[in-house]
Design a protein around this motif. Structure first.
Motif, short mmCIF file in Angstrom:
data_model
loop_
_atom_site.label_atom_id
_atom_site.label_comp_id
_atom_site.label_asym_id
_atom_site.label_seq_id
_atom_site.Cartn_x
_atom_site.Cartn_y
_atom_site.Cartn_z
N SER A 177 15.51 9.01 1.19
CA SER A 177 14.64 8.93 2.35
C SER A 177 15.30 8.09 3.44
CB SER A 177 13.31 8.29 1.93
OG SER A 177 12.62 7.77 3.04
N PRO A 178 14.98 8.35 4.72
CA PRO A 178 15.50 7.48 5.79
C PRO A 178 15.07 6.02 5.63
CG PRO A 178 14.58 9.51 6.70
CD PRO A 178 14.21 9.48 5.25
N SER A 179 14.00 5.78 4.87
CA SER A 179 13.53 4.41 4.65
C SER A 179 14.33 3.68 3.58
CB SER A 179 12.05 4.43 4.24
OG SER A 179 11.26 5.03 5.23
N ALA A 180 15.31 4.37 2.98
CA ALA A 180 16.09 3.77 1.90
C ALA A 180 17.57 3.77 2.26
CB ALA A 180 15.86 4.52 0.59
N LEU A 181 18.31 2.92 1.58
CA LEU A 181 19.75 2.77 1.78
C LEU A 181 20.47 3.13 0.49
CD1 LEU A 181 22.32 1.67 3.25
CD2 LEU A 181 21.67 -0.60 2.38
N ARG A 182 21.50 3.98 0.60
CA ARG A 182 22.28 4.38 -0.58
C ARG A 182 23.69 3.84 -0.45
NH1 ARG A 182 21.60 9.81 -3.60
NH2 ARG A 182 23.03 9.54 -5.36
N LEU A 183 24.16 3.15 -1.51
CA LEU A 183 25.50 2.58 -1.52
C LEU A 183 26.13 2.78 -2.89
CD1 LEU A 183 24.75 -0.87 0.15
CD2 LEU A 183 26.06 0.98 1.20
N PRO A 184 27.44 3.04 -2.97
CA PRO A 184 28.12 3.02 -4.27
C PRO A 184 28.11 1.60 -4.81
CG PRO A 184 29.45 4.14 -2.60
CD PRO A 184 28.34 3.45 -1.87
N PRO A 241 15.12 0.14 -0.88
CA PRO A 241 14.39 0.22 0.40
C PRO A 241 15.11 -0.60 1.47
CG PRO A 241 12.89 -0.27 -1.42
CD PRO A 241 14.28 -0.43 -1.95
N ARG A 242 15.06 -0.11 2.70
CA ARG A 242 15.68 -0.86 3.79
C ARG A 242 14.83 -2.06 4.21
NH1 ARG A 242 19.86 1.58 6.56
NH2 ARG A 242 20.34 3.73 5.94
N GLY A 243 13.53 -1.93 4.08
CA GLY A 243 12.64 -3.00 4.53
C GLY A 243 11.68 -3.41 3.44
N LEU A 244 10.51 -3.84 3.86
CA LEU A 244 9.49 -4.31 2.92
C LEU A 244 8.75 -3.10 2.36
CD1 LEU A 244 8.07 -6.66 1.58
CD2 LEU A 244 6.58 -6.86 3.58
N GLY A 298 0.81 -1.21 0.00
CA GLY A 298 0.00 0.00 0.00
C GLY A 298 0.85 1.26 0.00
N SER A 299 0.17 2.38 0.06
CA SER A 299 0.86 3.68 0.01
C SER A 299 1.78 3.87 1.22
CB SER A 299 -0.16 4.81 -0.05
OG SER A 299 -1.05 4.74 1.07
N GLU A 300 1.43 3.23 2.35
CA GLU A 300 2.26 3.38 3.55
C GLU A 300 3.62 2.70 3.39
OE1 GLU A 300 0.22 -0.56 3.99
OE2 GLU A 300 -0.29 1.45 3.22
N ARG A 301 3.76 1.84 2.39
CA ARG A 301 5.05 1.18 2.13
C ARG A 301 5.65 1.64 0.80
NH1 ARG A 301 6.46 -3.09 5.40
NH2 ARG A 301 4.85 -3.93 6.79
N THR A 302 5.28 2.82 0.37
CA THR A 302 5.79 3.37 -0.89
C THR A 302 6.72 4.54 -0.59
OG1 THR A 302 3.76 2.73 -2.03
CG2 THR A 302 5.17 4.35 -3.11
N ILE A 303 7.92 4.52 -1.19
CA ILE A 303 8.95 5.54 -0.97
C ILE A 303 9.07 6.40 -2.22
CG2 ILE A 303 11.38 5.91 -0.41
CD1 ILE A 303 11.42 3.06 0.75
N GLU A 304 9.23 7.69 -2.04
CA GLU A 304 9.39 8.59 -3.18
C GLU A 304 10.73 8.35 -3.86
OE1 GLU A 304 7.25 10.69 -4.58
OE2 GLU A 304 5.78 9.85 -3.16
N SER A 305 10.77 8.61 -5.16
CA SER A 305 12.00 8.45 -5.94
C SER A 305 13.10 9.36 -5.41
CB SER A 305 11.72 8.78 -7.40
OG SER A 305 12.94 8.89 -8.12
N PRO A 306 14.36 8.90 -5.43
CA PRO A 306 15.46 9.77 -4.99
C PRO A 306 15.65 10.99 -5.88
CG PRO A 306 16.13 7.46 -5.02
CD PRO A 306 14.81 7.54 -5.72
N GLY A 307 15.08 10.96 -7.09
CA GLY A 307 15.32 12.06 -8.02
C GLY A 307 16.69 11.92 -8.65
N GLY A 308 17.32 13.03 -8.97
CA GLY A 308 18.65 12.98 -9.57
C GLY A 308 18.61 12.38 -10.97
N GLU A 309 19.76 11.95 -11.43
CA GLU A 309 19.91 11.39 -12.77
C GLU A 309 20.05 9.88 -12.65
OE1 GLU A 309 22.92 11.79 -16.64
OE2 GLU A 309 23.55 12.44 -14.64
#
Length: 762
Positions: free
Chosen positions: A585-592, A607-610, A558-569
């Protein structure tokens, strides 16, 4: 020395060519009335009344001797008319077989009910159906009271009690009747049981007791057992729930045979067993704490996959239910528990990746070609299966073990992100030299293998040809539509065959998940058949690999488990974003990506979780992210069996009665005994006149649910139960086709069976 005197009894008239002529000439002829012989021989051995009865009714010595073996239970004339002196078989011929004409014609109805009284107790009288219903009511009350004690059944017997021997015979009669898979006797039992249950009010009269666990006297016992299993589930007594569910599903007449009630109870108990199995796996699959991502991946390969498989099997089983009914709350609870387990696993895993990276515990996907394909010394089939999750490959490997030699399953770590262009490129030659991701001028991800851009199927096959020379290429569908000769001609002298399968990914990506749950199992069977075709065409070795795994859920995110796009290129997918810049978002993980072993200067956001990003596509079937389910990919290797001698074995197969009247029907299949083939695994397909598959095996002797195959033994007849899967119209004809699983060669066909009444599928 005087030789002993010899009496030769001749029970027939002397034929024209008398084989005893010389004996007759050498001896003397002695005649005595049978009644006189009986009276003289049995005097003092039996009660005078019984001796007179035998003397009066027996027409041959065999009949007289048969009467002696049954004491005073069996009427002599009845035994002669129905051809059995055994009380159980004689009762079945009266109650279950079409014997009315014989009994009526010879005036034996009174003999019949007197025999039934003496053998089983009670006071049944009458003729025809009235007698049968009276006897059956007595029999089932005896069985229930023997199991429960009179205090547990509110109805008492409507006739005089039965003694111990009569009660023993009553239980034996019902047990043998239910175990008999003759369709006419089965139908007779079912009709009598349904009416007796209603007449006696057993739905209200009988309460659950553990003594009923393996009893299938009447249909209401299934409802009582179901209520008990759900109670055990709620109490957390999973082992007891599993035992009871398994017993009902495998042994009950109302579940495992072709009676109409099996249309409800077979899928119901299948779903219940799957529900209990998921609960059991969730309770035992403890996610490791405070360990590296590599250690979590190892744990998943060893045991964690079982939870995902149990969840998938439950959802597949639920698609076959007409309604959830009393299972509704238990299903909801199990789904919530699975999502909670999955959320916990994903958060722990992404946390470990953020801290330690992916680790080196599993070999890399990019090494599969070098380690398993390039070194092949025989004709090899390299099969690329889109979205073959590790737990699915477990089932595939198990199915292969019945049809292939030297089957092995290992795990590899997919190249992030777990999307098809990256995963498929990682299966190619030279991938071990490095897979690089870059952004095109349009902002889409480009995959480069050892300096070569790989975008299309033709690009992938081109890299294989560059390494191997000429290769034969098939899609899975194309392969299954061709015969062995055509396949052999196309392979020719080539040493490598590439087969592409997208069916799993396409089934789930369509977002028709309810159908996909079932289709996935069929795809596994198609892969087994495809390798059998290839083996028959000369392929000796198989390597099956996948581009990525997946997450699949009971309900859309559902919408409660939907994360906005990071944007950028960059390029956005439901479970990942690949690119540069943007915010996270804090709900996501960024790694090279370079930290995950992928060359280039791009970042990966997951996403970090489900959860998922706000991107188009299915919201229940997901891949692209960092989870054990998405990252662990299988490698199945196998060698073809040397062809056996099944070609000379005779197989007979038939649908019971050559007719179909309900949504379940039974069939018998027999492998003829010979010196060369003592056992044979076969696939049985039920098809209409148009060639559509309209039913599948769901139970029976020798049936293996995991593989869908039936194990035959030489000289033995197997009885299996089919459930209709596509609507059938009155007058249609259904034929069974039996295939050798090693070669996919047709071995036998049944006679077409007529659909007597239209059969729907809900």
């Amino acid at each position: 020395m005087t030789p002993p005197r010899l009496v030769i009894y001749q029970g027939i008239k002397t034929p024209d060519e008398d084989p005893l002529a010389e004996v007759r000439y050498a001896g003397t002829e002695w005649k005595i009335r049978l009644s006189t012989l009986v009276r003289e021989a049995l005097k003092g051995e039996l009660a005078p009344a019984r001796i007179e009865e035998i003397a009066r009714q027996a027409r041959t010595i065999a009949e007289a001797e048969g009467a002696l073996t049954t004491g005073d239970i069996v009427e002599v004339r009845l035994q002669a008319a129905l051809g059995s002196a055994d009380p159980i078989q004689l009762a079945l011929r009266i109650l279950a077989d079409p014997s009315d004409e014989i009994l009526e014609g010879q005036g034996l109805w009174e003999d019949a009910w007197r025999f039934l009284q003496r053998a089983f107790g009670g006071e049944p009288q009458g003729t025809g159906d009235a007698l049968r219903h009276a006897v059956f009511r007595h029999l089932i009350l005896v069985e229930l009271q023997e199991a429960l004690g009179a205090s547990h059944v509110s109805l008492g017997l409507q006739s005089r009690p039965a003694d111990r021997d009569q009660r023993r015979r009553a239980r034996s009669l019902l047990a043998q009747w239910r175990q008999n898979r003759d369709p006419d006797r089965l139908r007779a039992y079912r009709d009598l049981a349904v009416r007796a249950e209603a007449d006696l009010g057993l739905k209200e009269a009988v309460a659950w007791d553990e003594q009923l666990a393996e009893l299938d006297t009447v249909p209401v016992l299934e409802s009582l057992a179901l209520g008990r299993v759900l109670q055990l589930l709620e109490e957390g007594q999973l082992d007891d729930a599993k035992r009871l569910a398994r017993a009902r599903r495998s042994q009950s007449l109302w579940v495992a045979t072709s009676v109409p009630e099996a249309e409800q109870w077979q899928p119901c108990w299948q779903a219940v067993e799957a529900l209990v199995h998921l609960k059991s796996e969730l309770s035992s699959a403890s996610i490791p704490h405070h360990v590296s991502a590599g250690q979590i991946l190892q744990w998943y390969v060893q045991e964690g996959w079982r939870v995902d498989q149990a969840h998938r099997k439950l959802e597949a089983a639920l698609t076959e239910l007409r309604e959830y009914g009393p299972l509704d709350e238990a299903i909801r609870s199990a789904r919530i528990a699975y999502e909670g387990w999955l959320e916990n696993l994903l958060e722990r895993f992404t946390g470990a990746v953020e801290r330690d990276g992916l680790g080196e515990e599993l070999p890399r996907q990019s090494e599969i070609y070098r380690n398993h394909v390039a070194r092949g010394d025989t004709v090899t089939a390299y099969i690329w299966v889109d979205a073959l999750r590790y737990e699915l490959a477990k089932e595939l490997a198990d199915a292969f073990r019945g049809t292939h030699a030297q089957v092995d399953l290992t795990a590899a770590l997919a190249t992030p992100p777990t999307i098809t262009p990256v995963g498929m490129a990682s299966l190619l030659p030279r991938a071990e030299q490095g897979v690089r991701l870059a952004l095109s001028p349009a902002g889409s991800v480009e995959v480069v293998v050892d300096g070569i851009r790989v975008h299309t199927v033709q690009d992938r096959v081109g890299l294989v040809r560059a390494a191997q020379g000429e290769v034969a290429e098939f899609s899975l569908t194309e392969l299954l539509e061709r015969g062995e000769k055509d396949i052999r001609d196309r392979i020719g002298s080539k040493r490598l065959v590439v087969v592409r399968s997208q069916e799993i990914d396409e089934a789930f990506e369509s977002d028709h998940t309810a159908a996909a749950w079932q289709y996935v199992k069929e795809i596994r069977n198609l892969l087994v058949r495809a390798t059998a075709r290839l083996a028959a065409a000369g392929v000796e070795r198989f390597v099956i690999a996948a581009d990525h795994g997946f997450l699949v859920l009971s309900r859309p995110l559902g919408s409660e488990r939907t994360i906005e796009s990071p944007g950028g290129e960059g390029e956005l997918h439901r479970r990942c974003w690949v690119g540069r810049g943007g915010s996270v978002s804090p709900s996501a993980l960024r790694l090279p990506l370079a930290d995950l072993g992928v060359a280039g200067d791009l970042d990966l956001v997951v996403p970090r979780g489900l959860a998922m990003f706000a991107a188009a596509g299915a919201r229940r079937f997901l891949h692209g992210g960092l989870s054990p389910q998405e990252l662990v990919v299988p490698v199945v290797t196998a060698r073809a069996h040397v062809a056996g001698a099944s070609g000379g074995s005779k197989i007979e197969v038939s649908i019971a009665g050559d007719r179909i009247t309900t949504g379940v029907f039974s069939a018998s299949i027999r492998l003829g005994a010979d010196l060369f083939t003592t056992e044979l695994r076969v696939r049985i397909s039920a098809r209409s006149g148009s060639g559509e598959e309209v039913a599948r095996v769901v139970a029976g002797e020798g049936y293996d649910e995991e593989s869908g195959l039936v194990q035959l033994r030489g000289g033995k007849t197997r009885v299996v139960t089919f459930r209709v899967t596509s609507p059938l119209s009155k007058g249609e004809r259904v034929t069974l086709h039996v295939y050798d699983t090693d070669t996919d060669r047709l071995l036998a066909n049944s006679r077409p069976a007529e659909v007597v009444t239209a059969v729907g599928v809900e």
